[in-house]
Design a protein around this motif. Structure first.
Motif, PDB file in Angstrom:
ATOM      1  N   ILE A 115      -8.692   5.794   4.968  1.00 15.80           N
ATOM      2  CA  ILE A 115      -7.442   6.540   4.901  1.00 15.80           C
ATOM      3  C   ILE A 115      -7.729   7.990   5.255  1.00 15.80           C
ATOM      4  CG2 ILE A 115      -5.768   7.484   3.257  1.00 15.80           C
ATOM      5  CD1 ILE A 115      -5.579   4.746   2.004  1.00 15.80           C
TER       6      ILE A 115
ATOM      7  N   VAL B  54       0.842  -1.203   0.000  1.00 12.67           N
ATOM      8  CA  VAL B  54       0.000   0.000   0.000  1.00 12.67           C
ATOM      9  C   VAL B  54       0.873   1.247   0.000  1.00 12.67           C
ATOM     10  CG1 VAL B  54      -1.902   1.178   1.123  1.00 12.67           C
ATOM     11  CG2 VAL B  54      -1.744  -1.300   1.260  1.00 12.67           C
TER      12      VAL B  54
ATOM     13  N   LEU C 294      -0.621  11.179   4.073  1.00 11.56           N
ATOM     14  CA  LEU C 294      -1.608  10.366   4.774  1.00 11.56           C
ATOM     15  C   LEU C 294      -1.274  10.349   6.255  1.00 11.56           C
ATOM     16  CD1 LEU C 294      -1.870   7.449   2.228  1.00 11.56           C
ATOM     17  CD2 LEU C 294      -2.788   9.752   2.137  1.00 11.56           C
TER      18      LEU C 294
ATOM     19  N   ASP D 151       0.892   4.107  -2.889  1.00 10.96           N
ATOM     20  CA  ASP D 151       0.722   5.514  -2.515  1.00 10.96           C
ATOM     21  C   ASP D 151       1.856   6.357  -3.104  1.00 10.96           C
ATOM     22  OD1 ASP D 151       0.084   7.880  -1.112  1.00 10.96           O
ATOM     23  OD2 ASP D 151       1.180   7.222   0.677  1.00 10.96           O
TER      24      ASP D 151
ATOM     25  N   LEU E 244      -7.287   5.485  -1.504  1.00  6.04           N
ATOM     26  CA  LEU E 244      -6.194   6.383  -1.911  1.00  6.04           C
ATOM     27  C   LEU E 244      -6.601   7.285  -3.065  1.00  6.04           C
ATOM     28  CD1 LEU E 244      -2.894   4.284  -2.133  1.00  6.04           C
ATOM     29  CD2 LEU E 244      -3.175   6.484  -0.995  1.00  6.04           C
TER      30      LEU E 244
END
Lengths: 530, 530
Positions: B484, B439, B462, B443, B510
């Motif tokens: 998120i 992840v 984030l 990102d 995302l």
């Protein structure tokens, strides 16, 4: 003092009104068992009228045999202009077939005219009728006077009339609610005292935490004579939550000798609160009184020095009394005896003063520092200890494990492909599998490769998968802890894996799950370990 | 009532004793400015004797021009057998050159003999001398009577003698400390009242939260006549923390008309608490009174219905009064009217009886059935609505997104590689990134590809990542919900994604996070939406 206080937990009803809280039916059943084990007197399990999912739960929960708690369903008084028997909400509550019915009615005149849009007189009839209806049906009836304290501030006489109506209907208890959570300790004390003086039935208290005083406000009510406390075990609930029972119970029981839950149960408080938090997926703030990870954690040098001389210097109660642990954050001297007990369960012959024992304690600390938590995942701990002691020969070597994920290909939703190479005593097997996501693909590929060597794995399947983000503020680079529960139809075991990479964490827990099954099968067949 | 209450914040001293809290010098300088802006009277900035890092801070902080607050350094009384002038701690405090010196001394005889290992008489001399020394040096001196309440329970006469010694030394204020955080509201009230009656100087209160009552205990002290309250803005501190000033200030100011901070500053309370939490890297629990994200969030259908009729029905104060916001959460327990209210916030012109409104409600039900939960993730809901209404042109097209994960290669722990192809109005960009897990790699790759088109994404990062397994009994094939949380330094927003594939769920959340940021930036620049 030794007055009995009935503890009423509303995690499943008021707690479920907390933001982001959502329980499955199986979560709810587990929570009922945890609360019953803890020894609470009442478990408010849902509002059958407003939530259809609750009906399924009520039909399943009746199968549980509870040791301590009575189950309660929650619902409002009948509507204006209908009889109780005609009212759909009332009928849903009846169908839930709980021994206890909690009826809430408006205790604030402003709510009666503004929200219910009925007369003050009719509201009293609604309360009296509905309580009487459930009494006639043989239920224990608790009346929750919603907004009692706001109501009393606005029109004290009317607020007390609503209690009177419930008492006339035959209520077994009258609960004063600080629904908006904004009342002051003094107000709560004075008004509770009046209620205790005026009614023969037990008076209860139900506080919300909007001014941060729900626990203290509940304490004040008990001091004024209330004998029934409502809250949620971890404090979850609408807006700022309900009175936190994991603070309230030990405060009343340890400091003032009220009897809230059986004495031996108090030592399970921390475990119970953590399990419920886990099921609610609402991790306990580490600073939570009594049950939080930091509740007895000493950081300042002067504090540690004081506690080493005498724990009373900086601890208001003994951590063990609530099942929690003392921790020294600078010098890790904690928990040694607990860990030793665990190690000796696996290797009964290990000398606790031996270098091996010390190494394992250091290893454990290191793993915990990385985010591992072996509580509830003892198989992973057992494998860790055995691997370290060299008393363990792996059943397979995972030579290669690759996942390819194409997020933009939507071929029937199976976007994950895992490939595995295992080596069992020199013989290699390659396998590949697609899956519903990468972890599922990995699980399928791994078991496919191993089943040719170990047919007993054919019966193993995974029954639970949980993910906890450990340092969420690191966002997608955060460390994650994965628990996997497996079964072979007879035994159930849980393993754990930690990594900043969720796939790696899952892979570790998966591998442990399979290793553990093989270990137990082979062990049973050939020899006891050590 | 309009009595002035001096607010004393100890985030940088007692707050720093909380587990996992550690401030850099630059964090500390920012926190001083935030607290000063908020209008607190005192900022306790550190313990120069016990923490050398604090000395650097004190030399830099003197450059700040403060509008409201006076800076305080904290330290103990001189040691037994030395004069104050000889004592190294005392000299460090002097070198900090703060206008205020907080001297703490033992108020509990047990601590004097057990920890300090000196005589009760010498402890009184130590208090008197040290206070007098700092007075002679021209400082405002506040005396913190450590363990005053425990001390008074054990030996009330001696506890008061310690206060007397400080008063004789010339102290400008006497603060009663519930250091172990286990005292009862009534005790606090009675003992504070006695102290107020006996001394001419202002009496203060310093409570810890080990029984969950620090806020209420502080309120009781104020009601008994205390005029100085110590705590930390977000409640952080040793073990279970200190009295939470973000609860205490509005409670005293809005409910009882005490004057704690300037009236106009109260509206900055939520922002200040969130900024301090950010700097402390201790995210506020969403249920925190007054300032938490859920403090005015309504979920139950009946609550929402009530609030829509009159906000006082379920709110103890107006959210704006503390700079927070009312929110209506969407869930199975909230009704149609909530959803419509939300849709109309996005599209004010949409007729609630129109086919589009009905379609969106059906779509929402469908998404919830799949496991989406938009409460707390309104940006994803807004994107859903806009996409459905055709009022939204995506800022980029994700043509390809692939992750390759090699679980058996351990090259520095970075086992994940993501590749991305984006297309922005015909122009394609390919990027790749490694990450701490898939992840994180995704990102990084996605933002790397998009930053060339949208430089404003450079500020986005984030801040929180949460995973919930929805049907854990499906084990690794279970559906997962990912939240998120993102920030661009000013705003904070949360997005949600659901899938059986955790990477796909994360990818959706995302993408929404980035789309939403672009939507808000472009919207602000060019035109209001609709």
């Amino acid at each position: 003092m030794n007055r009995e206080i009935a503890v009423f937990d509303s995690t499943l009803r008021d707690g479920a009104q907390g933001e982001s809280v959502s329980f499955s039916v199986s979560d709810k059943l587990k929570i009922v068992e945890i609360l019953d084990d803890l020894g609470v007197a009442y478990i408010e399990a849902g509002n059958p009228g407003s939530n259809p999912k609750d009906m399924e739960f009520f039909s399943r929960v009746s199968g549980l045999r509870l040791k301590n708690a009575r189950l309660a369903a929650f619902g409002s008084t009948r509507r204006s202009g209908k009889t109780a028997a005609e009212d759909e909400n009332v009928r849903s509550m009846l169908r839930a077939e709980t021994p206890v019915a909690v009826i809430f009615g408006k205790g604030w005149d402003f709510h009666v005219t503004k929200v219910l849009k009925t007369t003050l007189e009719e509201n009293l009839n609604m309360i009296r009728d509905t309580v009487a209806f459930f009494k006639k049906e043989g239920r224990e009836v608790i009346f929750d006077a919603e907004h009692f304290f706001d109501g009393a501030r606005a029109n004290e006489e009317y607020a007390f009339q609503t209690l009177r109506a419930a008492a006339e209907g035959g209520a077994d208890g009258l609960v004063l609610c600080d629904t908006n959570g904004g009342s002051y300790p003094f107000e709560i004390f004075e008004l509770t005292k009046k209620a205790v003086g005026r009614f023969a039935v037990p008076i209860g208290i139900h506080c919300h935490n909007d001014d941060g005083m729900a626990v203290a406000n509940s304490v004040m009510a008990v001091e004024a004579g209330a004998s029934h406390i409502q809250g949620t075990l971890t404090g979850i609930g609408e807006r700022c939550g309900n009175a936190n029972l994991s603070s309230l119970i030990p405060t009343l029981q340890l400091k003032r000798s009220y009897s809230c839950i059986p004495g031996e149960c108090l030592r399970r408080l921390t475990e119970a609160a953590r399990l419920v938090a886990e099921l609610a997926n609402m991790p306990l703030p580490s600073s939570m009184p009594y049950v939080g990870l930091s509740a007895f954690a000493h950081k300042g040098g002067m504090h540690i020095d004081g506690v080493l001389k005498d724990t009373r210097t900086f601890e208001h109660v003994e951590p063990k009394s609530v099942g929690n642990e003392r921790r020294f954050l600078m010098s890790e001297v904690s928990g040694r005896s607990t860990v030793l007990a665990k190690i000796r369960k696996i290797c009964p012959d290990l000398d606790k003063e031996s270098p091996e024992a010390k190494e394992i304690i250091d290893l454990l600390k290191d793993m915990e520092h990385k985010g591992y938590q072996y509580e509830g995942a003892e198989p992973s701990f057992e494998l860790l200890v055995r691997r370290h002691l060299g008393k363990y020969k792996p059943f397979f070597d995972l030579e290669k494990s690759t996942i390819i994920e194409d997020l933009t290909s939507r071929n029937g939703g199976r976007s994950s492909l895992a490939t595995i190479v295992v080596n069992v005593e020199g013989e290699r097997r390659i396998s590949a599998a697609e899956g519903d996501g990468p972890v599922n693909a990995l699980d399928c590929a791994l078991r496919r490769a191993l089943e040719t060597f170990y047919p007993e794995l054919g019966r193993v399947h995974l029954t639970d998968y949980k993910v906890r983000v450990l340092n969420p503020e690191e966002a997608t680079a955060a460390r994650v802890r994965v628990w996997i529960e497996s079964t072979d139809g007879t035994d159930v075991w849980t393993t754990v894996g930690v990594s900043t990479d969720i796939l790696e964490a899952s892979g570790r827990a998966l591998t442990d799950a399979i290793e553990y099954k093989l270990l137990k099968t082979i062990e049973r067949k050939f020899k006891p370990f050590i």
